[in-house]
Design a protein around this motif. Structure first.
Motif, PDB file in Angstrom:
ATOM      1  N   GLU A 196       0.843  -1.195   0.000  1.00 15.04           N
ATOM      2  CA  GLU A 196       0.000   0.000   0.000  1.00 15.04           C
ATOM      3  C   GLU A 196       0.880   1.248   0.000  1.00 15.04           C
ATOM      4  O   GLU A 196       2.034   1.217   0.444  1.00 15.04           O
ATOM      5  N   ASN A 197       0.336   2.345  -0.492  1.00 11.54           N
ATOM      6  CA  ASN A 197       1.014   3.634  -0.428  1.00 11.54           C
ATOM      7  C   ASN A 197       1.276   4.022   1.027  1.00 11.54           C
ATOM      8  O   ASN A 197       0.418   3.831   1.895  1.00 11.54           O
ATOM      9  N   ASP A 198       2.455   4.587   1.289  1.00 13.15           N
ATOM     10  CA  ASP A 198       2.826   4.844   2.679  1.00 13.15           C
ATOM     11  C   ASP A 198       1.955   5.907   3.347  1.00 13.15           C
ATOM     12  O   ASP A 198       1.660   5.813   4.540  1.00 13.15           O
ATOM     13  N   ALA A 199       1.523   6.925   2.598  1.00 12.34           N
ATOM     14  CA  ALA A 199       0.656   7.946   3.205  1.00 12.34           C
ATOM     15  C   ALA A 199      -0.682   7.339   3.630  1.00 12.34           C
ATOM     16  O   ALA A 199      -1.240   7.715   4.668  1.00 12.34           O
ATOM     17  N   ASN A 200      -1.198   6.403   2.837  1.00 14.28           N
ATOM     18  CA  ASN A 200      -2.426   5.712   3.233  1.00 14.28           C
ATOM     19  C   ASN A 200      -2.220   4.926   4.522  1.00 14.28           C
ATOM     20  O   ASN A 200      -3.096   4.870   5.395  1.00 14.28           O
ATOM     21  N   MET A 201      -1.041   4.308   4.648  1.00 13.85           N
ATOM     22  CA  MET A 201      -0.757   3.536   5.858  1.00 13.85           C
ATOM     23  C   MET A 201      -0.667   4.434   7.086  1.00 13.85           C
ATOM     24  O   MET A 201      -1.101   4.064   8.177  1.00 13.85           O
ATOM     25  N   LEU A 202      -0.110   5.633   6.898  1.00 17.59           N
ATOM     26  CA  LEU A 202      -0.042   6.561   8.022  1.00 17.59           C
ATOM     27  C   LEU A 202      -1.437   7.023   8.423  1.00 17.59           C
ATOM     28  O   LEU A 202      -1.734   7.171   9.612  1.00 17.59           O
ATOM     29  N   ALA A 203      -2.304   7.243   7.428  1.00 17.94           N
ATOM     30  CA  ALA A 203      -3.680   7.624   7.737  1.00 17.94           C
ATOM     31  C   ALA A 203      -4.383   6.524   8.529  1.00 17.94           C
ATOM     32  O   ALA A 203      -5.123   6.800   9.487  1.00 17.94           O
ATOM     33  N   LEU A 204      -4.152   5.268   8.152  1.00 18.58           N
ATOM     34  CA  LEU A 204      -4.753   4.152   8.877  1.00 18.58           C
ATOM     35  C   LEU A 204      -4.187   4.057  10.294  1.00 18.58           C
ATOM     36  O   LEU A 204      -4.934   3.873  11.266  1.00 18.58           O
ATOM     37  N   ALA A 205      -2.867   4.215  10.424  1.00 22.37           N
ATOM     38  CA  ALA A 205      -2.254   4.164  11.746  1.00 22.37           C
ATOM     39  C   ALA A 205      -2.791   5.270  12.637  1.00 22.37           C
ATOM     40  O   ALA A 205      -3.018   5.068  13.833  1.00 22.37           O
ATOM     41  N   ASP A 206      -3.014   6.436  12.055  1.00 19.26           N
ATOM     42  CA  ASP A 206      -3.516   7.543  12.860  1.00 19.26           C
ATOM     43  C   ASP A 206      -4.938   7.285  13.324  1.00 19.26           C
ATOM     44  O   ASP A 206      -5.327   7.664  14.434  1.00 19.26           O
ATOM     45  N   GLN A 207      -5.733   6.616  12.497  1.00 17.25           N
ATOM     46  CA  GLN A 207      -7.086   6.260  12.928  1.00 17.25           C
ATOM     47  C   GLN A 207      -7.065   5.267  14.086  1.00 17.25           C
ATOM     48  O   GLN A 207      -7.880   5.338  14.996  1.00 17.25           O
ATOM     49  N   TRP A 208      -6.121   4.344  14.043  1.00 15.12           N
ATOM     50  CA  TRP A 208      -6.080   3.309  15.071  1.00 15.12           C
ATOM     51  C   TRP A 208      -5.346   3.753  16.326  1.00 15.12           C
ATOM     52  O   TRP A 208      -5.727   3.393  17.434  1.00 15.12           O
ATOM     53  N   TYR A 209      -4.261   4.515  16.154  1.00 18.20           N
ATOM     54  CA  TYR A 209      -3.377   4.797  17.289  1.00 18.20           C
ATOM     55  C   TYR A 209      -3.129   6.281  17.538  1.00 18.20           C
ATOM     56  O   TYR A 209      -2.491   6.640  18.513  1.00 18.20           O
ATOM     57  N   GLY A 210      -3.588   7.164  16.645  1.00 21.41           N
ATOM     58  CA  GLY A 210      -3.095   8.533  16.680  1.00 21.41           C
ATOM     59  C   GLY A 210      -4.089   9.593  17.079  1.00 21.41           C
ATOM     60  O   GLY A 210      -5.024   9.367  17.852  1.00 21.41           O
ATOM     61  N   ARG A 211      -3.906  10.769  16.463  1.00 23.35           N
ATOM     62  CA  ARG A 211      -4.579  11.980  16.898  1.00 23.35           C
ATOM     63  C   ARG A 211      -6.028  12.082  16.456  1.00 23.35           C
ATOM     64  O   ARG A 211      -6.817  12.809  17.054  1.00 23.35           O
ATOM     65  N   SER A 212      -6.390  11.426  15.373  1.00 22.34           N
ATOM     66  CA  SER A 212      -7.716  11.640  14.813  1.00 22.34           C
ATOM     67  C   SER A 212      -8.812  10.888  15.558  1.00 22.34           C
ATOM     68  O   SER A 212      -9.994  11.127  15.314  1.00 22.34           O
ATOM     69  N   GLY A 213      -8.431   9.988  16.483  1.00 26.83           N
ATOM     70  CA  GLY A 213      -9.430   9.185  17.162  1.00 26.83           C
ATOM     71  C   GLY A 213     -10.206   8.394  16.143  1.00 26.83           C
ATOM     72  O   GLY A 213      -9.626   7.695  15.327  1.00 26.83           O
ATOM     73  N   HIS A 214     -11.502   8.534  16.148  1.00 30.47           N
ATOM     74  CA  HIS A 214     -12.328   7.853  15.153  1.00 30.47           C
ATOM     75  C   HIS A 214     -13.081   8.872  14.310  1.00 30.47           C
ATOM     76  O   HIS A 214     -14.239   8.645  13.927  1.00 30.47           O
TER      77      HIS A 214
END
Length: 425
Positions: A196-214
């Motif tokens: 997968e594209n790395d920016a997409n992976m960061l977006a997914l990581a942020d949803q699971w572990y980061g600032r955006s919550g849900h």
């Protein structure tokens, strides 16, 4: 046909239950699962019983009784059920993480390398790194490795597992007619692989572990050796028809402008990415020139930042221009997508104070009046480890979606009879 449909519906419901428990972040009751998924209580009871029997879920205890009826049992993900590996590819190194089924990271390692590399070199490097992880974490059974996720910078056709262009791979290793990277790596490792594209992976990581919550609508902008964008729309990664959506870095801002590494001219990335800012510093005579297809521009970028911090006016102007251009286009993204928030992942914080003031001002000016003051910009300086965890999260999501992989892991299906291969998705 009806039987097939019934089976597919059952698998979909199982995914809904398992993913609801995963994203809850704390033990949940069957009643809460039913409320979140819209499934009936008997259906939830049947599905959770099946998932407990396979080992994917486990009971986490019971809530205190309210004095009426039995104490309600809570469920959580069984971290020991399976484990996955996530990899983030960068210009001068790659990061590999080992994550258990509950999303807890068990091991992380940075591996130095020189890019661009041919596909054979990439396969050798990743296979060796995975083997080291296996040897370093003997408590995690090899038979329970459920898959590997690889976050790749560049144009990634995630639908077909093919890299169309990437600065970390040689030109002959990329393109629409090259072998699929996910299949080549899966054949080497004997487990499902997802690219997968790395920016997409960061977006997914942020949803699971980061600032955006849900949050349901998020734009994650990545600024490092390249410029990327991951979009979350209605709670899901947005990839578009071909899987190549959200290529902010390759929006053309100047026809016949600066040469971009992707082969075009005038891309936004060619003006604001670290290698572009380092090139501007070299053109101004402030730092030595360096090849963009290597890890050298990262070092040059921070050398230029040190000059700016020391008071060099020309160096400060270069960073201010970087901020103005990037802020303008982030504001345009807000106008197009109307996210709840924007997260800017800018790598190490050394240079961010040099471009953030002009970026914030330009972003505010570019946004339509109703958006001004309503869409926060969050700055995130987490390293490559979080990107690799995002790649691991993609694997966990794919495992949640696949009843076949869950059943395979439950049976310890890695054996000599099937040569270590599990059902592909």
């Amino acid at each position: 046909m009806a039987r097939l449909q019934s089976r597919q519906i059952s698998h979909l419901h199982q995914y809904q239950v398992l993913h609801t428990v995963r994203l809850a972040g704390a033990p949940v009751s069957r009643a809460e699962i039913a409320e979140a998924t819209g499934l009936s209580q008997p259906a939830v009871s049947s599905l959770t019983r099946r998932l407990i029997e396979t080992g994917a879920l486990k009971e986490a205890g019971a809530r205190p009784s309210n004095g009426i009826g039995r104490r309600e049992r809570e469920l959580e993900i069984n971290g020991d059920f399976a484990w996955v590996i996530g990899v983030k590819l960068s210009m001068d190194h790659f990061t590999i993480t080992v994550t258990d089924f509950a999303g807890r990271m068990r091991r992380s390692e940075d591996v130095a390398w020189n890019t661009p590399v041919a596909t054979a070199g990439l396969l050798d490097a990743l296979a060796a790194a995975v083997q080291r992880c296996l040897e370093a974490t003997p408590e995690l059974e090899r038979s329970r490795l459920a898959g590997v996720g690889v976050a790749v910078p560049g144009f990634v056709d995630s639908i077909h597992g093919r890299v169309l262009w990437s600065p970390v791979l040689t030109p002959e290793s990329t393109g629409p007619h090259t072998p699929a990277l996910d299949q080549a790596l899966a054949a080497r490792l004997g487990v499902p692989v997802f690219v997968e594209n790395d920016a997409n992976m960061l977006a997914l990581a942020d949803q699971w572990y980061g600032r955006s919550g849900h949050a349901s609508h998020v734009a994650v902008v990545t600024l490092e050796h390249g410029l990327g964008l991951g979009l979350v729309v209605n709670g899901e990664l947005y990839r578009g028809h071909s899987g190549l959506a959200a290529e902010l870095g390759h929006v053309q801002i100047e026809p016949e402008g600066r040469a971009c590494r992707c082969g075009k001219r005038g891309c936004l990335e060619a003006y604001v990415a670290h290698y572009a800012v380092a090139a501007a510093g070299a053109e101004a005579g402030l730092i030595p020139r360096c090849e963009p297809a290597s890890g050298a521009p990262e070092r040059a970028y921070f050398e230029l930042a040190q000059l700016a911090h020391a008071g060099n006016a020309r160096a400060r102007e270069i960073f201010e221009k970087q901020g103005r251009l990037l802020g303008q286009w982030i504001g345009n993204v807000v106008n197009l997508m109307s996210p709840q928030l924007v997260i800017l992942c800018g790598g190490p914080p050394l240079a961010s104070d040099l471009f953030l003031p002009s970026l914030r001002q330009a972003m505010e000016q570019a946004m339509a009046l109703p958006h001004r003051g309503e869409v926060p910009l969050v700055i995130d300086h987490q390293g490559d480890e979080i990107w690799a965890r995002g790649a691991a999260s993609l694997v966990l999501q794919r495992v949640d979606e696949s009843a076949e992989i869950i059943e395979s892991v439950a049976r310890h299906a890695f054996d000599s009879l099937n040569h270590g291969r599990r059902p592909a998705l």
